[in-house]
Write an enzyme that holds these catalytic residues in place. Structure first.
Site, mmCIF file in Angstrom:
data_model
loop_
_atom_site.group_PDB
_atom_site.id
_atom_site.type_symbol
_atom_site.label_atom_id
_atom_site.label_comp_id
_atom_site.label_asym_id
_atom_site.label_seq_id
_atom_site.Cartn_x
_atom_site.Cartn_y
_atom_site.Cartn_z
ATOM 1 N N TYR A 53 3.090 35.473 168.506
ATOM 2 C CA TYR A 53 4.441 35.262 169.051
ATOM 3 C C TYR A 53 5.071 34.125 168.496
ATOM 4 C CZ TYR A 53 5.338 37.179 173.571
ATOM 5 O OH TYR A 53 5.952 38.217 174.462
ATOM 6 N N GLU A 55 8.307 32.990 169.466
ATOM 7 C CA GLU A 55 9.957 32.759 170.091
ATOM 8 C C GLU A 55 10.447 31.573 169.352
ATOM 9 O OE1 GLU A 55 9.159 32.123 174.307
ATOM 10 O OE2 GLU A 55 8.738 34.254 174.668
ATOM 11 N N ASP A 199 30.081 48.195 164.245
ATOM 12 C CA ASP A 199 28.642 48.671 164.468
ATOM 13 C C ASP A 199 28.481 49.698 163.321
ATOM 14 O OD1 ASP A 199 26.486 49.739 165.086
ATOM 15 O OD2 ASP A 199 27.028 50.209 167.136
ATOM 16 N N THR A 225 21.570 49.138 163.142
ATOM 17 C CA THR A 225 20.075 49.456 163.291
ATOM 18 C C THR A 225 19.495 49.421 161.728
ATOM 19 O OG1 THR A 225 20.899 51.754 162.996
ATOM 20 C CG2 THR A 225 20.332 51.128 165.187
ATOM 21 N N LYS A 228 18.318 54.211 160.226
ATOM 22 C CA LYS A 228 19.050 55.353 160.173
ATOM 23 C C LYS A 228 19.013 55.391 158.531
ATOM 24 C CE LYS A 228 20.700 55.048 164.674
ATOM 25 N NZ LYS A 228 21.800 54.898 165.771
ATOM 26 N N ARG A 234 12.239 50.864 162.911
ATOM 27 C CA ARG A 234 13.353 50.832 164.059
ATOM 28 C C ARG A 234 13.407 49.381 164.426
ATOM 29 N NH1 ARG A 234 13.309 55.975 165.606
ATOM 30 N NH2 ARG A 234 15.081 55.542 166.872
HETATM 31 C C1 LIG Z 1 21.796 54.455 166.946
HETATM 32 C C2 LIG Z 1 23.043 53.464 167.269
HETATM 33 C C3 LIG Z 1 22.888 52.672 168.015
HETATM 34 C C4 LIG Z 1 21.834 52.083 168.924
HETATM 35 O O1 LIG Z 1 20.646 52.120 168.401
HETATM 36 P P1 LIG Z 1 19.100 51.974 169.135
HETATM 37 O O2 LIG Z 1 18.445 51.462 168.195
HETATM 38 O O3 LIG Z 1 18.862 53.570 169.419
HETATM 39 O O4 LIG Z 1 19.129 51.203 170.186
HETATM 40 C C5 LIG Z 1 23.932 51.799 168.233
HETATM 41 N N1 LIG Z 1 25.049 52.107 167.751
HETATM 42 C C6 LIG Z 1 25.587 53.051 166.880
HETATM 43 C C7 LIG Z 1 26.714 53.447 166.323
HETATM 44 C C8 LIG Z 1 24.496 54.094 166.815
HETATM 45 O O5 LIG Z 1 24.542 55.191 166.015
#
Ligand SMILES: *Cc1c(COP(=O)(O)O)cnc(C)c1O
Length: 418
Positions: A53, A55, A199, A225, A228, A234
């Site tokens: 932990y 925090e 994003d 993220t 990807k 993740r």
């Molecule tokens: C995949 C994605 C997210 C969210 O990611 P998670 O890990 O699935 O919560 C947010 N914004 C965009 C543009 C994404 O492609």
């Protein structure tokens, strides 16, 4: 019991994981948000760091025993700053959606106006979609793409922004096959004194590898993220200028989350180390070259590509001209060993759960070392699979499945034991 293997302790789960390993090894995975992490990244996630932990932030924790965890998190932060060229990085968000929620929490009050790309046009749930908390708790206005070009309509974005005066503008999305013009978004945000948030969840690996322009210098806040195109575990990153550091850090903890997932933080650090290597630039370039090759192959077979092609890792296909919707095609291709997802296309006349298109991407196949030649083969299989789906020809799907299985043997998947 406590030192026995997973197979001995829980054979049911062990068997399911082994089956998933086989599926990932034997199929051609074209879901653009998926990838294969390296064995090193996987190893870091499966460690005793999950037991701790922590925090708070390095040097400011609410629990003792942080000497190693602080070092891990500091490394992850330093590497994130280095790879993306930003002043501040928070590596704690549990995933992309909570990272975006942290931005809202830091800069908006319930009822404030926010703006993002509509989900059916290629945006994300967390950019203000009506069923998402971000669409329920804020007054969300949504932009789309032009019908004639399939591209973001920056005139519409500007007009909407001027009329609605949002506090935040999100750019980026989940089904955008074209380069995002961060500078143009920044100009619009400046005109109305809104905060621009880029994003880059889908394209972070391309940006890290120099295969897509960076939002740094245009968007003061960047969310992504890590799992990807960036090819990590993740997780997520919040990147920003120094001026936003305090507000974003507070929003993540204690605003939204408790203890960070330290095993994930370590794996993010490993992935960022990998992304900083020269080979990762080759990877990013190859992802884009492969997407172009796959798109050209499909176009030769008469497929309609939204926006006419791709600049990045992703292809959005409108199947209307093939006289079959996306869902039965995605399901048939899955049976043939080619995994993609059904997807709405802009101005889709069909319902989101049974839309007109499919979405394809090349991050995972490129991680296996496939190149343009293999993309041509995959395009041929997709064409045959779509025809087989249309004519309910299960035999052809099974024939393709066998060929795909043989084909994948020459391209070992990173991190997947054979
Ligand atoms: C995949 C994605 C997210 C969210 O990611 P998670 O890990 O699935 O919560 C947010 N914004 C965009 C543009 C994404 O492609």
């Amino acid at each position: 019991m406590t030192s026995a293997s997973l197979a001995a302790v829980d054979p049911e789960i062990a068997q399911l994981i082994a089956a998933e390993e086989l599926r990932q090894a034997q199929s051609v995975r074209l879901i653009p948000s998926e990838n294969y992490t390296s064995a090193a990244v996987l190893e870091a996630t499966g460690t005793v760091l999950t037991n701790k932990y922590s925090e708070g932030y390095p040097g400011r924790r609410y629990y003792e025993g942080q000497e190693h965890i602080d070092a891990v998190e500091n490394l992850a932060i330093a590497r994130a700053k280095q790879v993306f060229g930003v002043e501040h990085a928070n590596v704690q968000p549990y995933s992309g959606s909570p990272a975006n929620l942290a931005v809202y929490l830091a800069y908006c009050a319930p009822g404030d106006t926010v703006m993002g790309m509509a989900l059916p046009a290629g945006g994300h749930l967390t950019h203000g979609h009506k069923v998402s908390a971000t669409g329920k708790w804020f007054r969300s206005v949504q932009y789309g793409v032009r019908k004639d070009t399939g591209r973001i309509d920056l005139d519409e974005v500007r007009a909407l922004a001027r009329a609605e005066r949002p506090r935040l503008i999100f750019c980026g999305g989940t089904a955008i096959p074209r380069t995002i013009d961060f500078a143009a978004f920044a100009e619009i945000a400046r005109e109305i004194d809104a905060l621009l948030v880029a994003d880059i969840a889908h394209i972070a690996g391309l940006i890290a590898g120099g295969a897509h322009p960076s939002p740094v210098g245009h968007a003061e806040i960047i969310t992504t993220t890590t799992h990807k195109t960036l090819r990590g575990p993740r997780g997520a990153l919040l990147l920003s200028t120094q001026g936003h550091a305090k507000a974003l850090d507070r929003a993540v903890f204690p605003g939204l989350q408790g203890g960070p997932h330290n095993h994930t933080t370590a794996a993010i650090a490993v992935a960022l180390h990998e992304a900083a290597q020269p080979e990762f630039r080759d990877y990013a370039r190859q992802v884009v070259a492969n997407a172009k090759a796959l798109g050209e192959g499909l176009a030769e077979h008469g497929f309609e590509l939204i926006s006419g092609g791709t600049d990045n890792h992703l292809l959005l296909i409108d199947l209307a001209g093939k006289d079959i919707p996306g869902k039965p095609v995605a399901q048939a291709l899955d049976r043939a060993g080619i995994v993609c997802n059904y997807n709405t296309v802009p101005f889709d006349p069909r319902k989101p759960f049974d839309p007109s298109g499919i979405r394809l991407g090349t991050p995972a196949v490129t991680s296996r070392g496939m190149g343009p030649e293999e993309m041509g083969q995959i395009a041929t299989w997709i064409n045959e699979g779509v025809q087989a789906a249309w004519s309910h020809d299960e035999g052809t799907l099974m024939r393709i499945r066998g060929e795909v299985h043989e084909f994948t043997k020459a391209f070992p998947a990173p991190g997947v034991p054979v």
